[in-house]
Design an enzyme around this catalytic site. Structure first.
Site, PDB file in Angstrom:
ATOM      1  N   LYS A 161       0.844  -1.202   0.000  1.00  0.00           N
ATOM      2  CA  LYS A 161       0.000   0.000   0.000  1.00  0.00           C
ATOM      3  C   LYS A 161       0.874   1.245   0.000  1.00  0.00           C
ATOM      4  CE  LYS A 161      -4.055  -2.111   0.980  1.00  0.00           C
ATOM      5  NZ  LYS A 161      -5.287  -1.981   0.206  1.00  0.00           N
ATOM      6  N   ASP A 178      -9.656  -0.489  -8.761  1.00  0.00           N
ATOM      7  CA  ASP A 178     -10.227  -1.331  -7.708  1.00  0.00           C
ATOM      8  C   ASP A 178     -11.462  -0.635  -7.125  1.00  0.00           C
ATOM      9  OD1 ASP A 178     -10.729  -3.068  -5.661  1.00  0.00           O
ATOM     10  OD2 ASP A 178      -8.918  -2.678  -4.524  1.00  0.00           O
ATOM     11  N   GLU A 215      -2.197   0.502  -8.627  1.00  0.00           N
ATOM     12  CA  GLU A 215      -3.633   0.311  -8.441  1.00  0.00           C
ATOM     13  C   GLU A 215      -4.280   1.567  -7.876  1.00  0.00           C
ATOM     14  OE1 GLU A 215      -4.384  -3.462  -6.614  1.00  0.00           O
ATOM     15  OE2 GLU A 215      -6.194  -2.738  -5.603  1.00  0.00           O
ATOM     16  N   ASP A 261      -0.607  -0.236  -4.377  1.00  0.00           N
ATOM     17  CA  ASP A 261      -2.018   0.141  -4.250  1.00  0.00           C
ATOM     18  C   ASP A 261      -2.140   1.440  -3.473  1.00  0.00           C
ATOM     19  OD1 ASP A 261      -4.728   0.318  -4.059  1.00  0.00           O
ATOM     20  OD2 ASP A 261      -5.025  -1.598  -3.030  1.00  0.00           O
ATOM     21  N   LYS A 293     -13.618  -7.922  -6.733  1.00  0.00           N
ATOM     22  CA  LYS A 293     -13.864  -8.579  -5.459  1.00  0.00           C
ATOM     23  C   LYS A 293     -15.231  -9.245  -5.575  1.00  0.00           C
ATOM     24  CE  LYS A 293     -11.417  -5.336  -2.387  1.00  0.00           C
ATOM     25  NZ  LYS A 293     -10.394  -4.886  -3.314  1.00  0.00           N
TER      26      LYS A 293
HETATM   27 MG   LIG Z   1      -7.029  -2.109  -3.840  1.00  0.00          MG
END
Ligand SMILES: [Mg+2]
Length: 326
Positions: free
Chosen positions: A140, A222, A197, A169, A247
């Site tokens: 992240k 995302d 991302e 991300d 997801k």
């Molecule tokens: Mg993500």
């Protein structure tokens, strides 16, 4: 007619999960059990992520209460699109009941992307994930300053074996200027950086598309894509090289997601919504089905089991169900 039972859960993270949405301490959701007249059982899970635009758990539980103790396939098919986590939970339970899947699929470690802790802890954490067989790792960004994160990233990139891949991300947390700065930093590291991302929030779609057109580092979406409807809309708008993170647990009815995936020709990464093993099995079954139906396999965003403080991942659905009654 099917008997519907729902048991809510609360699940503590080993340590709170740091994202730009803040610190996440407890995962809340609900396990769903459908039972038919022959006493056969289908399991599902409602695992909402409200900051991705799904319903809250409270809204999901209220809807299930309204459905009552007895449901049929028509009632499940007409769960509204405002309740995508409910659609997935009940839809996958119904599929499990009707299609009697074989043993759940367990991907091998190199089919799964390992999740590194944010910040400097990544430097110490990556070797253990690598040794386990995760050769694609996710980190992240947007948590510290770009200079701090760049320094950490360079340490990881220089140490990582040549076959290693990193996904970065930003959870939509960068400004356009910061995103450009990051892409300039990352450009020499193509293909070791698999993608960046969600550098910008979903409401900056045109800027995201523009970045994707100019950058040698692929851009993944995302937060922009929670549901099947959003997938379809963005699939028509975004350049083919943009990667879509899906997801399944928050995407809606599993059958509708499968139909949509059959039509796309872009890279897709399947990802966890931090479900229990019940939701995880259903999401992984969908990923496996997609790989078998033309979606090129990419490491799955499911390297998250070690994030929970409990032993639920080793429990059967029956054992977990019993535990939730305690
Ligand atoms: Mg993500």
């Amino acid at each position: 007619m099917l008997r519907l039972e729902v048991r809510p859960y609360r699940r503590e993270f080993q340590r709170s999960l740091t994202t730009r949405h803040g610190n996440w301490v407890t995962r809340e959701g609900a396990v769903v059990r459908l039972t038919d007249a022959a006493s056969r059982v289908g399991w599902g899970e409602i695992a909402p992520l409200p900051w991705f635009g799904t319903e809250t758990l409270a809204a999901a539980l209220a809807y299930c209460a309204k459905l009552g103790n007895v449901v049929d396939a028509a009632a499940i098919a007409t769960i509204p699109d405002t309740l995508p986590a409910c659609q997935f939970g009940l839809g996958s339970a119904l599929n499990a009941l009707q299609h009697r899947p074989a043993a759940p699929w367990t991907p091998s470690p190199d089919q799964v992307c390992g999740l590194l802790p944010a910040g400097e802890a990544a430097i110490a954490a990556w070797p253990a994930l690598w040794i386990k067989g995760h050769h694609t790792l996710k980190w992240k960004i947007g948590v510290q300053s770009i200079a701090q994160e760049q320094a950490i990233l360079m340490q990881v990139l220089k140490a990582l074996p040549a076959t290693g891949r990193l996904r970065l991300d930003a959870n939509g947390g960068l400004t356009l200027a910061e995103a450009k700065q990051w892409l300039a930093i990352l450009a020499p590291w193509n293909p070791h950086i698999e993608f960046l991302e969600q550098p910008l929030p979903p409401n900056q779609l045109m800027d995201l598309i523009d970045l994707a057109r100019r950058s040698p580092i692929p851009i993944a979406l995302d937060e922009s894509i929670a549901t099947v409807a959003q997938f379809a809309q963005l699939d028509a708008q975004c350049p083919r090289q943009m990667v879509f993170v899906v997801k399944p647990a928050i995407a809606g009815h599993p059958d509708r997601l499968q139909a949509q995936l059959c039509q796309t020709r872009r890279p897709v990464v399947f990802s966890s919504a931090l479900e229990t093993p019940i939701g995880r099995s259903a999401a992984l079954a969908l990923a496996r089905w997609s790989w078998d139906h033309g979606i090129p396999p990419r490491p799955l965003g499911f390297g998250v089991e070690h994030w929970f403080a409990d032993r639920w991942n080793s429990l059967s659905p029956d054992a977990l169900w019993t535990h939730l009654a305690l």
